[in-house]
Design a protein around this motif. Structure first.
Motif, PDB file in Angstrom:
ATOM      1  N   GLU A 178      29.198  58.969  65.685  1.00  0.00           N
ATOM      2  CA  GLU A 178      28.341  59.534  64.643  1.00  0.00           C
ATOM      3  C   GLU A 178      27.293  58.532  64.188  1.00  0.00           C
ATOM      4  O   GLU A 178      27.537  57.323  64.123  1.00  0.00           O
ATOM      5  CB  GLU A 178      29.221  59.903  63.449  1.00  0.00           C
ATOM      6  CG  GLU A 178      28.450  60.367  62.222  1.00  0.00           C
ATOM      7  CD  GLU A 178      29.309  60.447  60.974  1.00  0.00           C
ATOM      8  OE1 GLU A 178      28.958  61.221  60.074  1.00  0.00           O
ATOM      9  OE2 GLU A 178      30.324  59.725  60.892  1.00  0.00           O
ATOM     10  N   ARG A 180      24.981  58.341  60.756  1.00  0.00           N
ATOM     11  CA  ARG A 180      24.580  58.922  59.471  1.00  0.00           C
ATOM     12  C   ARG A 180      23.116  58.636  59.180  1.00  0.00           C
ATOM     13  O   ARG A 180      22.454  59.409  58.494  1.00  0.00           O
ATOM     14  CB  ARG A 180      25.472  58.364  58.363  1.00  0.00           C
ATOM     15  CG  ARG A 180      26.933  58.790  58.516  1.00  0.00           C
ATOM     16  CD  ARG A 180      27.858  58.081  57.554  1.00  0.00           C
ATOM     17  NE  ARG A 180      29.249  58.460  57.803  1.00  0.00           N
ATOM     18  CZ  ARG A 180      30.304  57.822  57.308  1.00  0.00           C
ATOM     19  NH1 ARG A 180      30.119  56.748  56.528  1.00  0.00           N
ATOM     20  NH2 ARG A 180      31.529  58.224  57.588  1.00  0.00           N
ATOM     21  N   PRO A 183      20.886  61.437  62.047  1.00  0.00           N
ATOM     22  CA  PRO A 183      21.732  62.608  62.339  1.00  0.00           C
ATOM     23  C   PRO A 183      21.247  63.452  63.504  1.00  0.00           C
ATOM     24  O   PRO A 183      22.017  64.276  64.007  1.00  0.00           O
ATOM     25  CB  PRO A 183      21.707  63.393  61.023  1.00  0.00           C
ATOM     26  CG  PRO A 183      20.472  62.923  60.303  1.00  0.00           C
ATOM     27  CD  PRO A 183      20.302  61.496  60.691  1.00  0.00           C
ATOM     28  N   ASN A 186      23.670  63.335  66.307  1.00  0.00           N
ATOM     29  CA  ASN A 186      24.855  64.189  66.218  1.00  0.00           C
ATOM     30  C   ASN A 186      24.561  65.603  66.701  1.00  0.00           C
ATOM     31  O   ASN A 186      25.426  66.260  67.303  1.00  0.00           O
ATOM     32  CB  ASN A 186      25.370  64.238  64.781  1.00  0.00           C
ATOM     33  CG  ASN A 186      25.523  62.851  64.166  1.00  0.00           C
ATOM     34  OD1 ASN A 186      25.788  61.881  64.874  1.00  0.00           O
ATOM     35  ND2 ASN A 186      25.338  62.757  62.862  1.00  0.00           N
ATOM     36  N   THR A 190      25.398  64.695  71.556  1.00  0.00           N
ATOM     37  CA  THR A 190      26.852  64.609  71.630  1.00  0.00           C
ATOM     38  C   THR A 190      27.495  65.698  72.489  1.00  0.00           C
ATOM     39  O   THR A 190      28.721  65.767  72.575  1.00  0.00           O
ATOM     40  CB  THR A 190      27.454  64.683  70.219  1.00  0.00           C
ATOM     41  OG1 THR A 190      27.007  65.901  69.585  1.00  0.00           O
ATOM     42  CG2 THR A 190      27.014  63.493  69.382  1.00  0.00           C
ATOM     43  N   TYR A 214      32.396  63.916  69.251  1.00  0.00           N
ATOM     44  CA  TYR A 214      32.089  62.530  68.883  1.00  0.00           C
ATOM     45  C   TYR A 214      33.042  62.086  67.789  1.00  0.00           C
ATOM     46  O   TYR A 214      33.684  62.893  67.114  1.00  0.00           O
ATOM     47  CB  TYR A 214      30.634  62.360  68.449  1.00  0.00           C
ATOM     48  CG  TYR A 214      30.220  63.128  67.205  1.00  0.00           C
ATOM     49  CD1 TYR A 214      30.300  62.552  65.934  1.00  0.00           C
ATOM     50  CD2 TYR A 214      29.724  64.423  67.298  1.00  0.00           C
ATOM     51  CE1 TYR A 214      29.904  63.239  64.801  1.00  0.00           C
ATOM     52  CE2 TYR A 214      29.321  65.123  66.174  1.00  0.00           C
ATOM     53  CZ  TYR A 214      29.418  64.536  64.917  1.00  0.00           C
ATOM     54  OH  TYR A 214      29.033  65.224  63.794  1.00  0.00           O
ATOM     55  N   THR A 216      33.593  60.378  64.217  1.00  0.00           N
ATOM     56  CA  THR A 216      32.903  60.003  62.998  1.00  0.00           C
ATOM     57  C   THR A 216      33.107  58.500  62.779  1.00  0.00           C
ATOM     58  O   THR A 216      33.999  57.875  63.369  1.00  0.00           O
ATOM     59  CB  THR A 216      33.438  60.772  61.787  1.00  0.00           C
ATOM     60  OG1 THR A 216      34.790  60.361  61.530  1.00  0.00           O
ATOM     61  CG2 THR A 216      33.405  62.281  62.028  1.00  0.00           C
TER      62      THR A 216
END
Length: 553
Positions: A178, A180, A183, A186, A190, A214, A216
């Motif tokens: 992941e 953040r 994003p 993501n 993935t 994936y 986190t």
């Protein structure tokens, strides 16, 4: 009671059985310092041993740490009055408890204690490892591996007194961590729409089934903490600047070649541009990973990176001119060194596959992981770099385990259990100074042809047992003795631990390739032992060209 001291895997330096036994059960008291108590109870969790008050009485499991011995060393003694463990450090305590569990019945490896008592035969073990880096690499990019399956492999590595889990988190076929901060990764990087069936010559045969997943950052933090409790360091790998197609699905402006998550295998044209913007992105992604994973090491990959498109790109050519660089391969080294410098500010050491060493992409403190044979590994060691030995033969477990037509589809081979037992982590032909640069070794499980976790067990064990013994002892395993210990005791331990290993005499019917799409391609010459060793002996240049079948939108 059979001589269980002669059935340990890996085999210890010294082990001797004595008459008698000690009963270990839920009433056995544990006597240890507080920091050791938690550790031992975790490792012997089915028993949940109560704590001994005050000084150690008879009939206890006594554990203490004493400075002054070899790192990770321990002494384990079992008498009719109790069990004592003396270790140099906490790692030694862990190894001693793992050895103690092997002295018990195979049921000691189950998740819950079965009714009855465990009899530990009397005797003594004194042991310590020959090298400090003993591990395994799992490719979770080509086929995603659930968090629970990763934790299971942490336990399996610890069972064999290994201490490194190398996670290959990214490749052309999927980005498995992941972000953040970014994003878009993501959402776009993935998962893939489908997966190639069979070898690369079946270029239009795809299964039509989406694949992805994936971890986190919290998942990675959990994996890291779980591994640390068991004495294992997680080594995260973001494989760049090559093998970048999945990342470029989210950042197409930063790359050349393919810009989608691929369903096929091989060397891809999807490569990050060696420009400051790409370096900044990678450093930001690594910072996120390092907030989750407590590790002194970061693997940057650096392998199989086609560079022929870089000089044709205006941004790259302008940057090359600004640096005064004329060769594309020099930009490969520039890219890796820039990231290594960033990692150094965080106190981390960069690891690269041996192509990174050849292109000059290393700092003085970088570690070179050598997969293309002994010659380049020796070259890196002679140049003063620390080396982790990971030669294709015999440490790559994506290869067949025999020439039998019953074996399932794989990339090539075979690499047999006996081959794995020949692994020489400290080559006798090297000088003492060169051997001194060898940190250790590991096995590799690339997962193009390993679609699920049951098949992963089949391909990994018991070959991993042979590598574990070779890196623990510092020399090739005695194959005849190893197979005796496997058949008489250790395979039963693996079974109790929930590992679906390959039997010594060949696959179970449900593990074989059959006659369908998972059948072994016996007429495919791809990556046989002979042609691979001949290729690796040539020490090919870092510049590689695309050899994979790719589909572009």
């Amino acid at each position: 009671m059979s001589d269980r001291y002669a059935l340990l895997v890996p085999a210890p330096r010294h082990a001797a059985a004595q008459p008698g036994s000690f009963t270990l059960d839920a009433g056995t008291l544990l006597h240890a310092e507080p920091e050791v108590t938690h550790l031992v109870r975790r490792l012997l969790h089915p028993l949940n041993l109560p704590l001994a008050p005050g000084s150690a009485p008879e009939g206890v499991l006594s554990v203490r740490v004493e400075d002054g011995g070899q790192a990770e060393g321990y002494r384990l003694r079992v008498s009719g009055d109790g069990i004592s463990i003396t270790a140099t450090d906490l790692a030694g305590v862990r190894h001693a408890v793992q050895a103690l569990k092997q002295l018990l019945t195979a049921d000691a490896w189950r998740a819950a204690a079965l009714p009855g008592r465990w009899e530990a035969p009397c005797g003594e073990i004194e042991d310590a490892p020959a090298v400090g880096w003993r591990g395994g690499m799992l490719d979770v990019s080509r086929h995603f591996m659930t968090k629970g399956a990763v934790l299971k492999y942490v336990d399996l590595l610890a069972m064999h007194r290994m201490n490194r889990l190398h996670l290959h988190l990214t490749d052309d076929q999927g980005w498995r961590v992941e972000s953040r901060r970014h994003p878009a990764i993501n959402r776009r990087s993935t998962h893939r729409p489908d997966t190639l069936i069979g070898h690369r010559r079946h270029s239009n045969d795809y299964d039509g089934t989406p694949h992805g997943g994936y971890y986190t950052l919290d998942d990675l933090a959990e994996i890291s903490a779980y591994a640390a409790e068991r004495g294992i360091t997680v080594v995260p790998e973001l494989d760049l600047p090559g093998h970048a197609s999945a990342l470029l699905a989210a950042f197409p402006e930063l790359g050349t070649g393919s810009r989608e998550v691929l369903g096929g295998w091989g060397v891809s044209a999807g490569v990050l541009k060696p420009i400051p913007a790409a370096v900044t992105l990678v450093c930001e992604l690594l910072d996120e990973v390092l907030e989750a994973v407590d590790t002194p090491y970061v693997h940057l990959g650096g392998d199989e990176c086609p560079t022929e498109d870089w000089p044709l790109d205006p941004e790259v050519s302008a940057h090359m001119a600004a640096l005064g660089v004329t060769r594309a391969r020099d930009m490969h080294g520039w890219f890796l060194r820039e990231i290594a410098e960033h990692l150094a500010t965080r106190g981390k050491r960069m690891i690269v596959w041996d192509e990174g060493f050849q292109s000059g992409g290393v700092r003085a403190d970088s570690i070179v992981m050598c997969w293309r044979g002994d010659a380049i590994a020796r070259q890196a060691a002679a140049a003063g770099y620390d080396v982790v030995r990971a030669p294709t033969y015999p440490t790559y477990f994506d290869y067949d385990q025999s020439t039998s037509p019953g074996e399932p589809l794989s990339i090539g081979g075979p690499i047999t259990l006996e081959d794995a037992a020949t692994f020489e982590v400290l080559p006798g032909a090297w000088s003492e100074e060169e051997r001194g640069r060898v940190l250790g070794g590991q096995f590799q499980v690339w997962r193009e042809y390993i679609p699920d976790d049951r098949h992963l067990d089949y391909m990994t064990f018991p070959r991993a047992c042979a590598i574990a013994e070779a890196v623990w002892s510092g020399r090739p395993a005695d194959f005849a003795d190893l197979t005796r210990r496997l058949s008489e005791a250790h395979l039963a331990r693996l079974e109790a631990a929930g590992c679906e290993y390959r039997p010594l005499d060949g696959p179970h019917p449900w593990q074989s390739g059959g006659t369908g799409r998972r059948a072994r391609e016996t007429n495919d010459p791809h990556r046989t032992r002979q042609n691979w060793l001949a290729w690796s002996a040539q020490l090919p240049p870092t510049d590689v060209h695309v050899s994979a079948v790719e589909r572009t939108s």
